[in-house]
Design a protein around this motif. Structure first.
Motif, PDB file in Angstrom:
ATOM      1  N   GLY A 100       0.821  -1.192   0.000  1.00  0.00           N
ATOM      2  CA  GLY A 100       0.000   0.000   0.000  1.00  0.00           C
ATOM      3  C   GLY A 100       0.856   1.242   0.000  1.00  0.00           C
ATOM      4  O   GLY A 100       1.986   1.240  -0.500  1.00  0.00           O
ATOM      5  N   VAL A 101       0.331   2.331   0.580  1.00  0.00           N
ATOM      6  CA  VAL A 101       1.069   3.587   0.720  1.00  0.00           C
ATOM      7  C   VAL A 101       1.649   3.628   2.124  1.00  0.00           C
ATOM      8  O   VAL A 101       0.902   3.634   3.116  1.00  0.00           O
ATOM      9  N   TYR A 102       2.975   3.659   2.226  1.00  0.00           N
ATOM     10  CA  TYR A 102       3.638   3.634   3.528  1.00  0.00           C
ATOM     11  C   TYR A 102       4.880   4.508   3.514  1.00  0.00           C
ATOM     12  O   TYR A 102       5.384   4.889   2.450  1.00  0.00           O
ATOM     13  N   ILE A 103       5.358   4.837   4.706  1.00  0.00           N
ATOM     14  CA  ILE A 103       6.580   5.628   4.867  1.00  0.00           C
ATOM     15  C   ILE A 103       7.769   4.685   4.979  1.00  0.00           C
ATOM     16  O   ILE A 103       7.742   3.729   5.755  1.00  0.00           O
ATOM     17  N   LYS A 104       8.818   4.951   4.205  1.00  0.00           N
ATOM     18  CA  LYS A 104       9.987   4.088   4.167  1.00  0.00           C
ATOM     19  C   LYS A 104      11.247   4.862   4.547  1.00  0.00           C
ATOM     20  O   LYS A 104      11.403   6.034   4.197  1.00  0.00           O
ATOM     21  N   ASN A 105      12.125   4.192   5.279  1.00  0.00           N
ATOM     22  CA  ASN A 105      13.452   4.743   5.555  1.00  0.00           C
ATOM     23  C   ASN A 105      14.364   4.406   4.389  1.00  0.00           C
ATOM     24  O   ASN A 105      14.498   3.238   4.017  1.00  0.00           O
ATOM     25  N   ARG A 106      15.007   5.420   3.809  1.00  0.00           N
ATOM     26  CA  ARG A 106      15.854   5.203   2.643  1.00  0.00           C
ATOM     27  C   ARG A 106      17.215   5.862   2.846  1.00  0.00           C
ATOM     28  O   ARG A 106      17.411   6.641   3.777  1.00  0.00           O
ATOM     29  N   SER A 107      18.123   5.547   1.941  1.00  0.00           N
ATOM     30  CA  SER A 107      19.471   6.100   2.008  1.00  0.00           C
ATOM     31  C   SER A 107      20.039   6.198   0.606  1.00  0.00           C
ATOM     32  O   SER A 107      19.671   5.428  -0.293  1.00  0.00           O
ATOM     33  N   THR A 108      20.932   7.132   0.408  1.00  0.00           N
ATOM     34  CA  THR A 108      21.607   7.265  -0.884  1.00  0.00           C
ATOM     35  C   THR A 108      22.852   6.389  -0.955  1.00  0.00           C
ATOM     36  O   THR A 108      23.566   6.401  -1.958  1.00  0.00           O
ATOM     37  N   THR A 109      23.117   5.619   0.109  1.00  0.00           N
ATOM     38  CA  THR A 109      24.328   4.781   0.137  1.00  0.00           C
ATOM     39  C   THR A 109      23.984   3.317   0.409  1.00  0.00           C
ATOM     40  O   THR A 109      24.754   2.618   1.065  1.00  0.00           O
ATOM     41  N   SER A 110      22.850   2.877  -0.120  1.00  0.00           N
ATOM     42  CA  SER A 110      22.412   1.512   0.173  1.00  0.00           C
ATOM     43  C   SER A 110      22.567   0.565  -1.008  1.00  0.00           C
ATOM     44  O   SER A 110      21.962  -0.496  -1.045  1.00  0.00           O
ATOM     45  N   GLY A 111      23.362   0.943  -2.008  1.00  0.00           N
ATOM     46  CA  GLY A 111      23.623   0.036  -3.108  1.00  0.00           C
ATOM     47  C   GLY A 111      22.718   0.200  -4.299  1.00  0.00           C
ATOM     48  O   GLY A 111      22.837  -0.526  -5.281  1.00  0.00           O
ATOM     49  N   TYR A 112      21.771   1.136  -4.235  1.00  0.00           N
ATOM     50  CA  TYR A 112      20.930   1.430  -5.385  1.00  0.00           C
ATOM     51  C   TYR A 112      21.075   2.906  -5.725  1.00  0.00           C
ATOM     52  O   TYR A 112      21.477   3.718  -4.894  1.00  0.00           O
ATOM     53  N   ASP A 113      20.779   3.255  -6.972  1.00  0.00           N
ATOM     54  CA  ASP A 113      20.902   4.646  -7.408  1.00  0.00           C
ATOM     55  C   ASP A 113      19.633   5.420  -7.071  1.00  0.00           C
ATOM     56  O   ASP A 113      18.517   4.896  -7.176  1.00  0.00           O
ATOM     57  N   VAL A 114      19.812   6.672  -6.677  1.00  0.00           N
ATOM     58  CA  VAL A 114      18.700   7.540  -6.279  1.00  0.00           C
ATOM     59  C   VAL A 114      18.779   8.837  -7.073  1.00  0.00           C
ATOM     60  O   VAL A 114      19.854   9.430  -7.197  1.00  0.00           O
ATOM     61  N   VAL A 115      17.650   9.269  -7.605  1.00  0.00           N
ATOM     62  CA  VAL A 115      17.551  10.565  -8.279  1.00  0.00           C
ATOM     63  C   VAL A 115      16.436  11.362  -7.612  1.00  0.00           C
ATOM     64  O   VAL A 115      15.301  10.877  -7.485  1.00  0.00           O
ATOM     65  N   PHE A 116      16.762  12.564  -7.160  1.00  0.00           N
ATOM     66  CA  PHE A 116      15.762  13.451  -6.546  1.00  0.00           C
ATOM     67  C   PHE A 116      15.256  14.423  -7.604  1.00  0.00           C
ATOM     68  O   PHE A 116      16.031  15.026  -8.354  1.00  0.00           O
ATOM     69  N   ILE A 117      13.938  14.582  -7.643  1.00  0.00           N
ATOM     70  CA  ILE A 117      13.296  15.411  -8.656  1.00  0.00           C
ATOM     71  C   ILE A 117      12.584  16.582  -7.990  1.00  0.00           C
ATOM     72  O   ILE A 117      11.689  16.394  -7.149  1.00  0.00           O
ATOM     73  N   ARG A 118      12.987  17.785  -8.344  1.00  0.00           N
ATOM     74  CA  ARG A 118      12.352  19.000  -7.820  1.00  0.00           C
ATOM     75  C   ARG A 118      11.149  19.367  -8.678  1.00  0.00           C
ATOM     76  O   ARG A 118      11.229  19.344  -9.905  1.00  0.00           O
ATOM     77  N   VAL A 119      10.036  19.675  -8.031  1.00  0.00           N
ATOM     78  CA  VAL A 119       8.823  20.099  -8.734  1.00  0.00           C
ATOM     79  C   VAL A 119       8.610  21.575  -8.439  1.00  0.00           C
ATOM     80  O   VAL A 119       8.178  21.936  -7.340  1.00  0.00           O
ATOM     81  N   ARG A 120       8.933  22.421  -9.386  1.00  0.00           N
ATOM     82  CA  ARG A 120       8.805  23.871  -9.177  1.00  0.00           C
ATOM     83  C   ARG A 120       8.360  24.548 -10.462  1.00  0.00           C
ATOM     84  O   ARG A 120       8.823  24.174 -11.525  1.00  0.00           O
TER      85      ARG A 120
END
Length: 538
Positions: free
Chosen positions: A518-538
């Motif tokens: 479902g929809v839940y809150i997750k603890n994440r990290s940028t150093t956990s072995g997967y790539d992360v891209v942050f997207i700004r909506v402005r």
């Protein structure tokens, strides 16, 4: 780890770009599973009538009820459609027709004309109903010589990926060759045995990554060349497959597509340069009919003297071809057939609502200008609250369980009426949040689309290295930051702790207490072995 949300189909559903219906922003209606799939009191279907008889219209299409439709549904079911045979040409039958057309190289317009009729009879036969490959009913390894519903499903999945296989439930030499080709193309052991890894990849990469566009429209380059990606390439690959090639329909113009283009050009007396220009496009569309005609009318610029001042429902012309292609360029999923029907009307209304125009479904001067990009975004946030409300809206959904009425309404943002039990919906959830707030007009049920538009700086989206609450975050689980192989996920940033840690509100993600996603809150990290891209909506 959360599920992958790049692919669209989660289970055996017809929910690709070929089978989505635009939903009016003004009158959004989410069909229930009962309505969509035709459940309810059984009614006797009209007696079947052969499609090629004089009793059937030249073109059978949505809205008709007759024995001709009964016959059509029976024929589609022999190809694994799984339709309720009721003689009523509704949404699900439309989806099945489009899927069949796409898999057999016929223009995808959902209308059953002479070519579709002929193909249905030429490839007819009794085919076992498809069975999900991961179910207990299917063997751990599906191999040559097997027959039954598991093979039907395998062949349907291969066909969706552009492989020319007969969907007959019989694992023969043709299916073996397609399996080996698929395995080789996806870095798997090319042994022709459909085991766990091959099954996973078939489902993970089941859907095409983008909306197909008419090659002759203004939305496609005059010359399509190696290195191009997107909907124009999807259409190119599907057309080439309809001409006897065997390409993976992935929307990427790579070496295999180049070789296929050159081969096609050579066979048709064209300069074999691998460049898909006007002459090659004409040849590709030759002898491909979408409902009894020679294809969509050639596109005409909406601002030309040849187009009316207002283009509206009921019109059929090259102006409508151009309109449909432009709407697809802005995220719609229409068949480009030059016919302004209810789906085009809904897509126009969605577009008008997103651009702050009068929502009347009529394409006048303001809508034309906006379609071509000549529109100035409003300086103040739209009524929904803009980007500042992204997190607030997302957090309010925490706890929504997939399959519930609360979660199922997310699909309306991208024109889907399916249960969230039946497809990967993390990007659909982000699209729904964006639509509620008006933060961006972009909608996409694929993670790859969000990343691509952010990297290009389109739709008020951009990539940022300074994430803030309310930004979007995309994950590429297997690294590479290419976001194109079905191993992706997406959510809304909730908190940033400094360093590498952050939390996110994510749809289609694991329930921390067990049970349904479902929809839940997750603890994440940028150093956990997967790539992360942050997207700004402005």
């Amino acid at each position: 780890m959360s599920k992958m949300c790049q692919v669209h189909a989660k289970k055996d559903v017809r929910s690709s770009w070929r089978s989505r219906v635009a939903v009016s922003a003004a009158t959004t209606v989410v069909l229930s599973a009962v309505t969509l799939f035709g459940a309810g009191p059984a009614m006797a279907a009209p007696a079947p009538i052969k499609l090629t008889s004089s009793s059937c219209p030249a073109t059978i299409q949505q809205g008709q009820t007759s024995g001709c439709v009964t016959e059509l549904q029976n024929l589609l079911n022999t190809h694994g459609a799984g339709l309720t045979v009721d003689g009523n040409f509704g949404l699900v039958t439309l989806y099945a027709v489009r899927e069949y057309q796409a898999g057999t190289g016929i223009a995808v317009d959902g209308m059953v004309g002479p070519q579709t009729k002929a193909k249905l009879y030429a490839t007819g036969g009794s085919v076992p109903a498809p069975v999900n490959l991961n179910s207990a009913s299917c063997p751990a390894n599906i191999v040559q010589g097997n027959t039954g519903g598991c093979v039907t499903e395998l062949q349907r999945l291969l066909s969706r990926r552009g492989y020319a296989v007969d969907v007959d439930g019989d694992f023969g030499a043709g299916t073996l060759a397609a399996v080996k080709s698929f395995q080789s193309a996806h870095g798997l052991t090319s042994d022709g045995q459909v085991g766990t890894n091959t099954k996973t990849k078939l489902y993970d990469t089941n859907e095409s990554p983008t909306t197909a566009l008419d090659l002759r429209s203004a939305a496609c380059p005059a010359e399509i060349t190696e290195g191009e990606t997107g909907g124009c390439v999807v259409t190119l690959q599907a057309l080439l497959n309809g001409k006897g090639q065997h390409l993976d329909v992935d929307g990427e113009f790579g070496p295999s597509t180049l070789t296929a283009v050159k081969s096609f050009q050579s066979a048709n007396g064209l300069t074999a340069d691998g460049i898909v220009g006007p002459n090659t496009k004409v040849a590709l569309y030759s002898n491909i009919s979408g409902g009894g005609s020679s294809g969509a009318p050639a596109p005409i610029n909406l601002n030309s003297a040849s187009c009316p001042s207002e283009i509206a429902q009921g019109q059929k012309s090259g102006c409508v071809t151009e309109l449909q292609s432009l709407l697809n360029h802005h995220g719609a999923d229409l068949a480009v057939d030059g016919d302004f029907g209810p789906m085009t009307d809904s897509a126009v209304r969605d577009f008008q609502a997103e651009k702050g125009l009068a929502v009347d479904g009529k394409v006048g001067s303001n809508t034309k200008s906006a379609l071509y990009g000549a529109v100035t975004p409003p300086s103040s946030p739209p009524p929904g609250g803009g980007y500042a409300k992204m997190l607030e809206v997302a957090e309010a959904e925490v706890g929504a369980v997939e399959g519930s009425s609360q979660a199922n309404r997310y699909g309306a943002a991208v024109g889907l009426s399916l249960s969230t039990n039946d497809y990967f919906w993390c990007a659909t959830f982000v699209s729904w949040v964006a639509k509620q707030t008006g933060a961006t007009s972009y909608r996409n049920s694929y993670v790859s689309g969000w990343v691509k538009q952010a990297r290009a700086g389109n739709y008020h989206l951009s990539v940022t290295n300074d994430p803030q609450p309310g930004d979007i975050v995309a994950y590429d689980w297997n690294g590479g930051s290419n976001f194109n192989d079905g191993e992706e996920h997406i959510g809304i940033v909730r908190t940033v702790s400094g360093g590498s840690s952050f939390t996110a509100v994510e749809g289609n993600t694991g329930n921390p207490n067990g049970g349904k996603d479902g929809v839940y809150i997750k603890n994440r990290s940028t150093t956990s072995g997967y790539d992360v891209v942050f997207i700004r909506v402005r």
